[in-house]
Motif scaffolding. Structure first.
Motif, mmCIF file in Angstrom:
data_model
loop_
_atom_site.group_PDB
_atom_site.id
_atom_site.type_symbol
_atom_site.label_atom_id
_atom_site.label_comp_id
_atom_site.label_asym_id
_atom_site.label_seq_id
_atom_site.Cartn_x
_atom_site.Cartn_y
_atom_site.Cartn_z
ATOM 1 N N VAL A 177 -24.590 -33.622 8.855
ATOM 2 C CA VAL A 177 -25.985 -33.961 9.132
ATOM 3 C C VAL A 177 -26.654 -34.883 8.082
ATOM 4 C CG1 VAL A 177 -28.283 -32.963 9.472
ATOM 5 C CG2 VAL A 177 -26.317 -31.927 10.584
ATOM 6 N N PRO A 178 -26.462 -34.655 6.777
ATOM 7 C CA PRO A 178 -27.192 -35.500 5.817
ATOM 8 C C PRO A 178 -26.756 -36.968 5.838
ATOM 9 C CG PRO A 178 -26.289 -33.557 4.739
ATOM 10 C CD PRO A 178 -25.673 -33.624 6.104
ATOM 11 N N HIS A 179 -25.673 -37.250 6.550
ATOM 12 C CA HIS A 179 -25.129 -38.610 6.553
ATOM 13 C C HIS A 179 -25.623 -39.443 7.734
ATOM 14 C CE1 HIS A 179 -22.229 -37.592 3.373
ATOM 15 N NE2 HIS A 179 -22.075 -36.439 3.988
ATOM 16 N N ILE A 208 -28.586 -42.070 -2.939
ATOM 17 C CA ILE A 208 -30.014 -41.921 -2.618
ATOM 18 C C ILE A 208 -30.431 -42.749 -1.399
ATOM 19 C CG2 ILE A 208 -30.694 -41.292 -4.984
ATOM 20 C CD1 ILE A 208 -31.639 -44.154 -5.391
ATOM 21 N N TYR A 209 -29.581 -43.695 -0.997
ATOM 22 C CA TYR A 209 -29.928 -44.525 0.167
ATOM 23 C C TYR A 209 -29.102 -44.197 1.414
ATOM 24 C CZ TYR A 209 -32.373 -47.245 -3.352
ATOM 25 O OH TYR A 209 -33.201 -47.631 -4.366
ATOM 26 N N THR A 210 -28.108 -43.339 1.228
ATOM 27 C CA THR A 210 -27.226 -43.050 2.383
ATOM 28 C C THR A 210 -27.155 -41.562 2.711
ATOM 29 O OG1 THR A 210 -25.316 -42.943 0.908
ATOM 30 C CG2 THR A 210 -25.732 -45.049 1.972
ATOM 31 N N LYS A 211 -27.956 -40.740 2.050
ATOM 32 C CA LYS A 211 -27.909 -39.295 2.301
ATOM 33 C C LYS A 211 -29.303 -38.699 2.317
ATOM 34 C CE LYS A 211 -25.245 -35.553 1.054
ATOM 35 N NZ LYS A 211 -24.890 -34.619 -0.011
ATOM 36 N N ASP A 212 -29.461 -37.615 3.085
ATOM 37 C CA ASP A 212 -30.683 -36.798 3.046
ATOM 38 C C ASP A 212 -31.955 -37.556 3.426
ATOM 39 O OD1 ASP A 212 -29.205 -34.562 2.045
ATOM 40 O OD2 ASP A 212 -29.285 -35.443 0.036
ATOM 41 N N ASP A 213 -31.833 -38.565 4.248
ATOM 42 C CA ASP A 213 -33.010 -39.328 4.695
ATOM 43 C C ASP A 213 -33.929 -38.410 5.506
ATOM 44 O OD1 ASP A 213 -33.460 -42.649 5.367
ATOM 45 O OD2 ASP A 213 -34.577 -41.180 6.565
ATOM 46 N N ILE A 214 -35.229 -38.578 5.323
ATOM 47 C CA ILE A 214 -36.207 -37.717 5.995
ATOM 48 C C ILE A 214 -36.107 -37.814 7.524
ATOM 49 C CG2 ILE A 214 -38.021 -39.484 5.674
ATOM 50 C CD1 ILE A 214 -38.662 -35.685 5.791
ATOM 51 N N ARG A 215 -35.683 -38.978 8.019
ATOM 52 C CA ARG A 215 -35.570 -39.138 9.478
ATOM 53 C C ARG A 215 -34.542 -38.180 10.087
ATOM 54 N NH1 ARG A 215 -34.362 -45.447 9.243
ATOM 55 N NH2 ARG A 215 -33.363 -44.650 7.347
ATOM 56 N N THR A 216 -33.592 -37.740 9.252
ATOM 57 C CA THR A 216 -32.590 -36.771 9.707
ATOM 58 C C THR A 216 -33.264 -35.512 10.248
ATOM 59 O OG1 THR A 216 -31.291 -37.531 7.826
ATOM 60 C CG2 THR A 216 -30.469 -35.603 9.004
ATOM 61 N N TYR A 217 -34.286 -35.068 9.515
ATOM 62 C CA TYR A 217 -34.955 -33.823 9.900
ATOM 63 C C TYR A 217 -35.647 -33.966 11.248
ATOM 64 C CZ TYR A 217 -33.895 -32.294 5.194
ATOM 65 O OH TYR A 217 -33.214 -31.932 4.068
ATOM 66 N N ALA A 241 -24.691 -29.153 6.155
ATOM 67 C CA ALA A 241 -25.251 -30.089 5.183
ATOM 68 C C ALA A 241 -24.905 -29.640 3.772
ATOM 69 C CB ALA A 241 -26.766 -30.180 5.353
ATOM 70 N N TYR A 242 -24.054 -30.400 3.117
ATOM 71 C CA TYR A 242 -23.803 -30.153 1.693
ATOM 72 C C TYR A 242 -24.901 -30.896 0.943
ATOM 73 C CZ TYR A 242 -19.257 -28.319 2.994
ATOM 74 O OH TYR A 242 -18.246 -27.565 3.546
ATOM 75 N N THR A 243 -25.905 -30.150 0.544
ATOM 76 C CA THR A 243 -27.050 -30.792 -0.092
ATOM 77 C C THR A 243 -27.754 -29.756 -0.969
ATOM 78 O OG1 THR A 243 -29.039 -32.104 0.401
ATOM 79 C CG2 THR A 243 -28.549 -30.303 1.918
ATOM 80 N N SER A 244 -28.887 -30.130 -1.545
ATOM 81 C CA SER A 244 -29.584 -29.217 -2.450
ATOM 82 C C SER A 244 -30.134 -28.009 -1.694
ATOM 83 C CB SER A 244 -30.754 -29.950 -3.110
ATOM 84 O OG SER A 244 -31.718 -30.245 -2.121
ATOM 85 N N LEU A 245 -30.472 -26.974 -2.447
ATOM 86 C CA LEU A 245 -31.057 -25.779 -1.833
ATOM 87 C C LEU A 245 -32.317 -26.142 -1.045
ATOM 88 C CD1 LEU A 245 -31.075 -22.637 -1.539
ATOM 89 C CD2 LEU A 245 -32.568 -22.609 -3.545
ATOM 90 N N ASN A 246 -33.203 -26.927 -1.675
ATOM 91 C CA ASN A 246 -34.448 -27.300 -0.999
ATOM 92 C C ASN A 246 -34.201 -28.020 0.315
ATOM 93 O OD1 ASN A 246 -36.288 -26.200 -2.668
ATOM 94 N ND2 ASN A 246 -36.585 -28.040 -3.917
ATOM 95 N N ASN A 273 -25.264 -21.986 4.664
ATOM 96 C CA ASN A 273 -25.422 -21.639 3.254
ATOM 97 C C ASN A 273 -24.042 -21.662 2.602
ATOM 98 O OD1 ASN A 273 -25.646 -20.326 0.806
ATOM 99 N ND2 ASN A 273 -26.424 -18.411 1.661
ATOM 100 N N PHE A 274 -23.781 -22.708 1.836
ATOM 101 C CA PHE A 274 -22.460 -22.878 1.219
ATOM 102 C C PHE A 274 -22.411 -22.361 -0.215
ATOM 103 C CE2 PHE A 274 -22.297 -26.596 4.317
ATOM 104 C CZ PHE A 274 -21.378 -25.998 5.159
ATOM 105 N N LYS A 275 -23.381 -21.520 -0.584
ATOM 106 C CA LYS A 275 -23.475 -21.113 -1.989
ATOM 107 C C LYS A 275 -22.246 -20.343 -2.473
ATOM 108 C CE LYS A 275 -27.301 -23.158 -2.259
ATOM 109 N NZ LYS A 275 -27.286 -24.486 -2.901
ATOM 110 N N PHE A 276 -21.618 -19.565 -1.586
ATOM 111 C CA PHE A 276 -20.411 -18.830 -2.010
ATOM 112 C C PHE A 276 -19.200 -19.756 -2.131
ATOM 113 C CE2 PHE A 276 -22.252 -14.669 -0.192
ATOM 114 C CZ PHE A 276 -22.739 -14.308 -1.434
ATOM 115 N N ILE A 277 -19.379 -20.985 -1.666
ATOM 116 C CA ILE A 277 -18.307 -21.975 -1.816
ATOM 117 C C ILE A 277 -18.590 -22.890 -3.006
ATOM 118 C CG2 ILE A 277 -17.108 -23.911 -0.709
ATOM 119 C CD1 ILE A 277 -17.672 -22.625 1.990
#
Ligand code: TEU
Length: 544
Positions: free
Chosen positions: A206-208, A237-246, A274-279, A294-298
């Motif tokens: 998804v973040p991509h 910063i230009y190819t991941k986590d874009d706000i339009r994704t949401y 989505a491998y991304t920050s918690l927020n 939630n990939f925190k255990f990984i």
């Protein structure tokens, strides 16, 4: 919406179709194989299955390169086989989810083939740019963007003298989501499979999905030791986590809800990868994802993490959720080393955590029997581009193949995956002892524990609705997870010490007047007799 929330306390299971069950003995798993094993999920206490891609594909990235979103990959079977699979699954009360791969298609997809010919409509389905002329002569890619699998994110097309962008392999051109027709196409794909009766989707990468429209160079990450071909060489910063994704995810969600309403069928759900920050992960809840993985255990804890690290990881996640968000716990998947390999000797503890913690648990096929990574795969046998790209000397450093080998059903040839034909990846040689049939007949096994825990999860109001508290005990040797609901408690105790037994004093933890329903205790895989004491009665102290 009908039957809203059916998924909220469910165990979901990821099937990796290539490796699950090979009914026609051609070396590759198939739909008929899956159908033949559906009872396994009922037996294991699983509520829903998610199938990694089963669509038509040249299989450059194990099916995550799709050449037709509405066809079944011929070696997996036919559409009739899929209809039969879902029919039988429904009969058994299982929910069925598919993998939706919106970010890219295969380069063999007809849209891309038309795009290559400069077709008016389809050119703009993908991301085409002019290159940079150096000294007016040599063409360079439009910018420095990299592919997740390593190397440039751009590939040159001679005939049209332009470059196209791909987050993953060159054979996986990125779709252009600023084009509304692309969004509409993907919605059609969703509708097509909903009409076939699927209950939801796991949404890939998804973040991509969006990239900056300005095509700026990414800044360097300056991570020491990372070479310039590696994805981590840059900060994305230009190819991941874009706000339009949401907003796109929200539009998919709206569509799922409208569909369930208009057809008067059960709620349809979406799990987002989505491998991304918690927020960023938590934000997906706000934009309609039912289960933002939630990939925190990984990613955030490993075999060396103590109870305090686990407590922090669990608490941080839970505290980030708002009241109507449902937690989820992913232990493994086809992109990561297997749980039993990442947590040597602690596979059962990880199962217990996933099942005792609130919300949704996600199991990757093979984890219910504690399968291990198979590193005994030669370069010639390797399949994963992420590994193969590194060449013969280094492929195993990044290859995902070790976690993708065939499921070990029993001790017959090839672990019962098929009847003896060569398999697409070699079966782990430990199948002779490590297999499902064996674990079913043992009184204590990974599988028996898995079963006991899924059953407890399903049948206990405390686990479904109770509050959650984590406590570090015995000088950071023991982690306690306490679930509390009305007059009842469930407590999980994990001894992190590999050699010394821990006597745990629970007098303070057990609330007055409450009945302690069960205590699950495990200090290592061999001490699981105690872990299995999940009787619906108070269990005595001290912990083993
Ligand atoms: O993975 C998305 C992703 O970001 C991966 O690159 C992941 O971080 C990496 O594999 C970790 O080793 C999804 C699928 O799960 C993966 O199998 C596909 O290769 C990828 O998308 C492209 O579709």
């Amino acid at each position: 919406i009908k039957n809203k929330g059916w998924w909220k306390n469910m165990v979901f299971y990821q099937i990796y179709p290539r490796s699950f069950m090979d009914a026609n003995n051609d070396g590759l798993g198939d739909l008929e194989g899956i159908t033949s094993k559906l009872e396994h999920f009922v037996d294991a206490g699983i509520g829903g299955i998610w199938l990694s891609p089963i669509y038509a594909s040249p299989m450059v990235d194990a099916g995550y390169d799709i050449s037709d979103f509405k066809e079944i990959y011929d070696k997996f079977g036919t559409m009739e086989d899929f209809v039969e699979l879902t029919r039988r699954a429904k009969e058994l009360g299982l929910k069925v989810l598919l993998d939706l791969v919106p970010n890219h298609t295969s380069d063999k997809h007809v849209w891309f083939q038309k795009s290559l010919t400069n077709d008016k409509q389809y050119r703009d389905y993908y991301i085409w740019r002019d290159g940079k002329k150096v000294d007016g002569e040599i063409e360079k890619p439009p910018n420095n963007w990299l592919s997740v699998f390593g190397g440039p994110g751009w590939t040159y097309h001679n005939d049209s003298e332009q470059w196209y962008f791909h987050q993953f392999a060159p054979e996986q051109p990125d779709l252009n989501y600023t084009n509304p027709n692309v969004v509409k196409e993907m919605r059609d794909v969703v509708e097509f499979w909903l009409d076939k009766g699927v209950d939801g989707f796991r949404v890939d990468a998804v973040p991509h999905i969006f990239e900056s429209n300005h095509f700026e160079d990414e800044p360097l990450s300056n991570i020491p030791g990372v070479t310039e071909n590696e994805y981590d060489y840059l900060e994305h910063i230009y190819t991941k986590d874009d706000i339009r994704t949401y907003h796109l995810i929200q539009s998919f969600r709206n569509f799922l809800d409208e569909y369930a309403n208009s057809t008067d069928t059960d709620e349809k759900i979406m799990m987002t990868e989505a491998y991304t920050s918690l927020n960023n992960t938590i934000s997906f809840y706000d934009y309609g994802s039912h289960v933002p993985f939630n990939f925190k255990f990984i990613r955030d804890v490993d075999r060396n993490s103590g109870p305090d690290r686990f407590k922090l990881t669990i608490d941080t996640w839970l505290n980030s959720l708002s009241e109507d968000n449902i937690a989820n716990w992913v232990m493994g998947n086809h992109d990561n080393s297997r749980t039993a390999t990442r947590y040597p000797g602690r596979a059962d503890q990880m199962t217990m955590l996933a099942m005792i913690l609130p919300g949704v648990a996600v199991t990757y096929n093979g984890e219910e029997i504690g399968m291990l990574d198979n590193f005994n795969i030669s370069f010639a046998q390797s399949d994963d581009p992420q590994g193969c790209n590194l060449g013969e000397d280094h492929y195993l450093e990044k290859s995902r193949d070790p976690a993708r080998t065939p499921f070990q059903w029993d001790d017959t040839v090839n672990g019962g995956f098929n009847t003896g034909n060569e398999t697409w990846l070699p079966v782990h040689e430990n199948y002779v002892s490590l297999n499902l049939a064996n674990q079913k007949t043992s009184t204590v096994s990974h599988y028996k524990i898995y079963q006991a825990l899924t059953s407890l999860k399903k049948n206990s109001p405390v686990l479904e609705q109770g509050s959650t508290k984590t406590i570090v005990l015995n000088n950071n040797k023991v982690l306690a997870v306490i679930r509390d609901h009305r007059e009842e408690q469930v407590m999980l105790l994990i001894n992190f010490d590999d050699s010394v037994e821990q006597i745990v004093d629970l007098s303070e933890q057990i609330a007055n007047n409450n009945t302690l329903l069960s205590v699950a205790v495990a200090s290592s895989d061999s001490a699981v007799e105690a872990g299995i004491t999940l009787d619906p009665t108070a269990v005595g102290l001290p912990a083993k």
